[in-house]
Design a protein around this motif. Structure first.
Motif, short mmCIF file in Angstrom:
data_model
loop_
_atom_site.label_atom_id
_atom_site.label_comp_id
_atom_site.label_asym_id
_atom_site.label_seq_id
_atom_site.Cartn_x
_atom_site.Cartn_y
_atom_site.Cartn_z
N THR A 20 -3.73 7.33 8.13
CA THR A 20 -2.74 6.26 8.13
C THR A 20 -1.35 6.86 7.91
O THR A 20 -1.21 7.86 7.19
CB THR A 20 -3.06 5.22 7.03
N SER A 54 0.80 -1.23 0.00
CA SER A 54 0.00 0.00 0.00
C SER A 54 0.83 1.27 0.00
O SER A 54 0.27 2.37 -0.05
CB SER A 54 -0.93 0.00 1.22
N VAL A 55 2.17 1.18 0.08
CA VAL A 55 2.98 2.40 0.05
C VAL A 55 3.54 2.64 -1.35
O VAL A 55 4.34 3.56 -1.55
CB VAL A 55 4.14 2.37 1.08
N GLY A 90 3.31 6.18 -2.47
CA GLY A 90 3.73 7.22 -1.54
C GLY A 90 4.94 7.98 -2.07
O GLY A 90 6.06 7.49 -2.05
N ARG A 139 2.97 0.47 6.50
CA ARG A 139 1.77 1.29 6.68
C ARG A 139 1.28 1.12 8.11
O ARG A 139 1.10 0.00 8.59
CB ARG A 139 0.70 0.83 5.67
N ILE A 151 2.77 6.37 6.81
CA ILE A 151 3.83 5.60 6.18
C ILE A 151 5.05 5.75 7.06
O ILE A 151 5.45 6.86 7.41
CB ILE A 151 4.13 6.09 4.75
N PRO A 208 -5.72 4.95 0.86
CA PRO A 208 -4.87 6.09 1.24
C PRO A 208 -4.88 7.17 0.16
O PRO A 208 -5.02 6.88 -1.04
CB PRO A 208 -3.48 5.46 1.38
#
Length: 292
Positions: free
Chosen positions: A268, A100-101, A104, A148, A270, A245
């Motif tokens: 959330t 999920s990053v 980012g 995360r 990182i 996110p």
């Protein structure tokens, strides 16, 4: 035979003059001559022809010069490599990335700055779900990881938050609320909520689920996607809605619209995670860039 003897011979062979070679080496000429003689005695054959007007390499000397030069280069390379690894400016660093990053920007800006600062450092990257990342970090298979939060198992490691993101609602483009700047979760309780598997990010999963249940969602309307990223594809296909996110809003899909959550309490982080004991120099260099 010592490495310095090879360096002595190379200096003499390249200058073809004992006095000039001694000056290059920073030693006096008589000891240099003695060391070359000892080297020849050890090898068992002359390497130099000593003549009135100078010196020349013998056939054995020319062959020995090639090999000696390679040996010295390898030794110098090994020395610099070891020193570089000790200083954390060369070698390898293994980094894990939570799925999920991947979007980012601060993470990849950091990696870019690290590679620019330490170009000799080889980066080995692996993308995994949170459970596997935490286990691999614990087992020493990873030097550090970008994860995360919230994440309960991350409490066993040192953590440095590098970005905080709000969660956003991903809606199919034709959804009645897709044109609104903000949407309340209570407006969406009859929708199918597409969720990533709990093992991808257990604590974040629990945070989202508990918030949605309080808003009126029922778990019977939950639909599972393989990863957070794949949940967007399912939204675009009209399968339901998802909470993702903010960094994932950069996904350019005409079938997906992103809306802010009204009275949003879903955030959330990182974070950069590393083991508390014996972090490598490379990890500390990366942490230093984060602190900058």
């Amino acid at each position: 035979m010592e490495l310095r003897h090879l360096r002595y011979f190379i200096a003499v062979a390249e200058t073809l003059h004992f006095t000039r070679a001694a000056e290059v080496l920073g030693i006096s000429q008589p000891p240099l001559s003695q060391q070359i003689q000892r080297l020849e005695h050890e090898i068992g054959t002359p390497l130099l022809k000593r003549q009135t007007r100078g010196i020349e390499l013998t056939e054995a000397g020319r062959a020995f010069l090639n090999d000696a030069s390679e040996i010295v280069k390898l030794a110098d390379h090994a020395l610099e490599r070891a020193r570089g690894m000790a200083r954390g400016i060369s070698g390898q660093i293994s980094l894990g990335f939570a799925s999920s990053v991947a979007f980012g920007a601060p993470v990849f800006d950091l990696i870019y700055r690290f590679k620019t600062r330490y170009p000799a450092m080889e980066l080995i990257a692996r993308e995994e779900n949170m459970a596997l990342l935490m286990q691999d970090l614990h087992d020493g298979l990873l030097d550090a990881a970008f994860i995360r939060l919230p994440c309960e198992s991350s409490k066993a490691f040192n953590l440095k938050v590098i970005a905080t993101e709000r969660m956003m609602i991903a809606l199919p483009a034709g959804h009645p609320c897709s044109h609104l700047p903000t949407v309340s979760l209570t407006q969406l309780v009859d929708e199918t909520l597409i969720m990533f598997p709990r093992e991808v990010a257990p604590s974040l999963y629990e945070l989202i689920v508990s918030t949605c249940i309080r808003a009126g969602f029922t778990t019977t309307r939950f639909l599972q996607a393989p990863q957070i990223m794949s949940s967007l594809g399912m939204v675009g296909s009209g399968c339901g809605i998802a909470l993702v996110p903010e960094s994932m809003c950069c996904v350019n899909n005409p079938h997906i619209m992103f809306c802010e959550i009204d009275n949003n309490t879903l955030f959330t982080d990182i974070a950069f995670a590393w083991r508390r004991s014996n972090p490598s120099r490379a990890v500390m260099h990366l942490l230093s860039l984060i602190n900058q």
